[in-house]
Write a protein that holds these residues in place. Sequence first.
Motif, PDB file in Angstrom:
ATOM      1  N   ASP A 221     -41.831 -38.340  -2.921  1.00 25.17           N
ATOM      2  CA  ASP A 221     -41.657 -38.172  -1.472  1.00 25.17           C
ATOM      3  C   ASP A 221     -40.367 -38.831  -0.998  1.00 25.17           C
ATOM      4  O   ASP A 221     -39.637 -38.291  -0.161  1.00 25.17           O
ATOM      5  CB  ASP A 221     -42.848 -38.767  -0.718  1.00 25.17           C
ATOM      6  N   ARG A 222     -40.066 -40.012  -1.541  1.00 20.14           N
ATOM      7  CA  ARG A 222     -38.841 -40.704  -1.171  1.00 20.14           C
ATOM      8  C   ARG A 222     -37.622 -39.939  -1.687  1.00 20.14           C
ATOM      9  O   ARG A 222     -36.590 -39.867  -1.014  1.00 20.14           O
ATOM     10  CB  ARG A 222     -38.852 -42.123  -1.728  1.00 20.14           C
ATOM     11  N   VAL A 224     -37.374 -36.671  -2.155  1.00 23.81           N
ATOM     12  CA  VAL A 224     -37.180 -35.495  -1.302  1.00 23.81           C
ATOM     13  C   VAL A 224     -36.531 -35.902   0.019  1.00 23.81           C
ATOM     14  O   VAL A 224     -35.632 -35.218   0.526  1.00 23.81           O
ATOM     15  CB  VAL A 224     -38.525 -34.787  -1.071  1.00 23.81           C
ATOM     16  N   SER A 225     -36.968 -37.028   0.574  1.00 21.41           N
ATOM     17  CA  SER A 225     -36.397 -37.495   1.840  1.00 21.41           C
ATOM     18  C   SER A 225     -34.918 -37.832   1.686  1.00 21.41           C
ATOM     19  O   SER A 225     -34.099 -37.521   2.573  1.00 21.41           O
ATOM     20  CB  SER A 225     -37.164 -38.718   2.348  1.00 21.41           C
ATOM     21  N   GLU A 226     -34.555 -38.477   0.564  1.00 19.10           N
ATOM     22  CA  GLU A 226     -33.156 -38.821   0.331  1.00 19.10           C
ATOM     23  C   GLU A 226     -32.298 -37.587   0.180  1.00 19.10           C
ATOM     24  O   GLU A 226     -31.173 -37.522   0.694  1.00 19.10           O
ATOM     25  CB  GLU A 226     -33.043 -39.713  -0.902  1.00 19.10           C
ATOM     26  N   ALA A 228     -32.964 -34.564   1.399  1.00 19.80           N
ATOM     27  CA  ALA A 228     -32.908 -33.888   2.707  1.00 19.80           C
ATOM     28  C   ALA A 228     -31.944 -34.607   3.644  1.00 19.80           C
ATOM     29  O   ALA A 228     -31.239 -33.971   4.447  1.00 19.80           O
ATOM     30  CB  ALA A 228     -34.305 -33.830   3.317  1.00 19.80           C
ATOM     31  N   ARG A 229     -31.889 -35.930   3.550  1.00 19.00           N
ATOM     32  CA  ARG A 229     -31.007 -36.700   4.434  1.00 19.00           C
ATOM     33  C   ARG A 229     -29.546 -36.424   4.150  1.00 19.00           C
ATOM     34  O   ARG A 229     -28.705 -36.514   5.058  1.00 19.00           O
ATOM     35  CB  ARG A 229     -31.304 -38.194   4.279  1.00 19.00           C
TER      36      ARG A 229
END
Length: 236
Positions: A221-222, A224-226, A228-229
Motif C-alpha cells: 500500500d505504501r 502504491v502511494s509513493e 502515485a505521488r
Amino acid sequence: QMLRAESGAMVYMTDGVSMETSMGLKGSSSSGFSAGLTRMMTGQNLMVSDFQFTPTRIATTNANQSSTEDGEIYGTVGLGTDYGQILKFILGDYPESKLICQKGAFLAGSHSIAMEMSSVKSFAGGFFGGEGFILQSLQGTHGDWEETAFLRAYGAVVKKELSAGTTLRISSGSLVAMTSTVEYDVTTMPGFKNVIFGGEGLFVTTLTGPGTVWLQGMPIDRMVSEIARKVPSGGG
C-alpha cells in the motif's frame, strides 16, 4: 512431489513439466470449492497451478532436462512476482511446521501445504493492525519431505528473533510472516505529536515473543502511494 503456485505466477517451465489449473487441494486430503474460497479469504486467487515433472527421455540424451550428481532427473519451473522479492521457507524448521503470514503472501510451495484462515484475536488488532481481521496460515501436513513455501515481500526484509515476553512494535502493514508462537495485537502510539506528525497513525502493531518474525520495509500500500505521488497530474 508437486509444486503449487498462484495462477499467473509462472515465467517458464522446462521440458517434461506439466501444468494443471484447479481450485487446489485443501492440504493433502479434500478438494473443492471450499478450498478455493478459503484461498480467496486469505488474499489469494481462486485457482492455482500445479506443476509436476515427468521425464520424457533419458537425461543424457535430452539437453532440456537436468539431473543431480546421483543421476536423479528433475525439471525446473521459473516463477515471478510483481515489484517485490521472493522468500523461501522450509516449514519443518519452525514450531508446528507452521507460519502465519500477511494476506496474499503465498506465491508457491509444496502441494501438501494446508492453507487456512488465521483470525486476529482482538477487534482492535483486526481493524487497526494493517493486516485485516484474517491472516494466512500455512501448515505443513507431510513429514516425509521438506515442505517449502515461497512468500512475497516488498522492500528490504528484516528477520527478528524474539525471546519470551519480548515485544516488538512495528508499522502497520510491515508484517510478512511470523511463527505460530508469536502473539499479534495493536497498541496506541504514545505522544500527540507522534500521532499527528509521525506518519504512523494512532496505532502500531505489537508482536510478542517467543518466536521469529519477518518484516518488509515497503508494504504494498505504501509502495502504491509513493508511485502515485510521483506520477505527474494532468494539465501539464
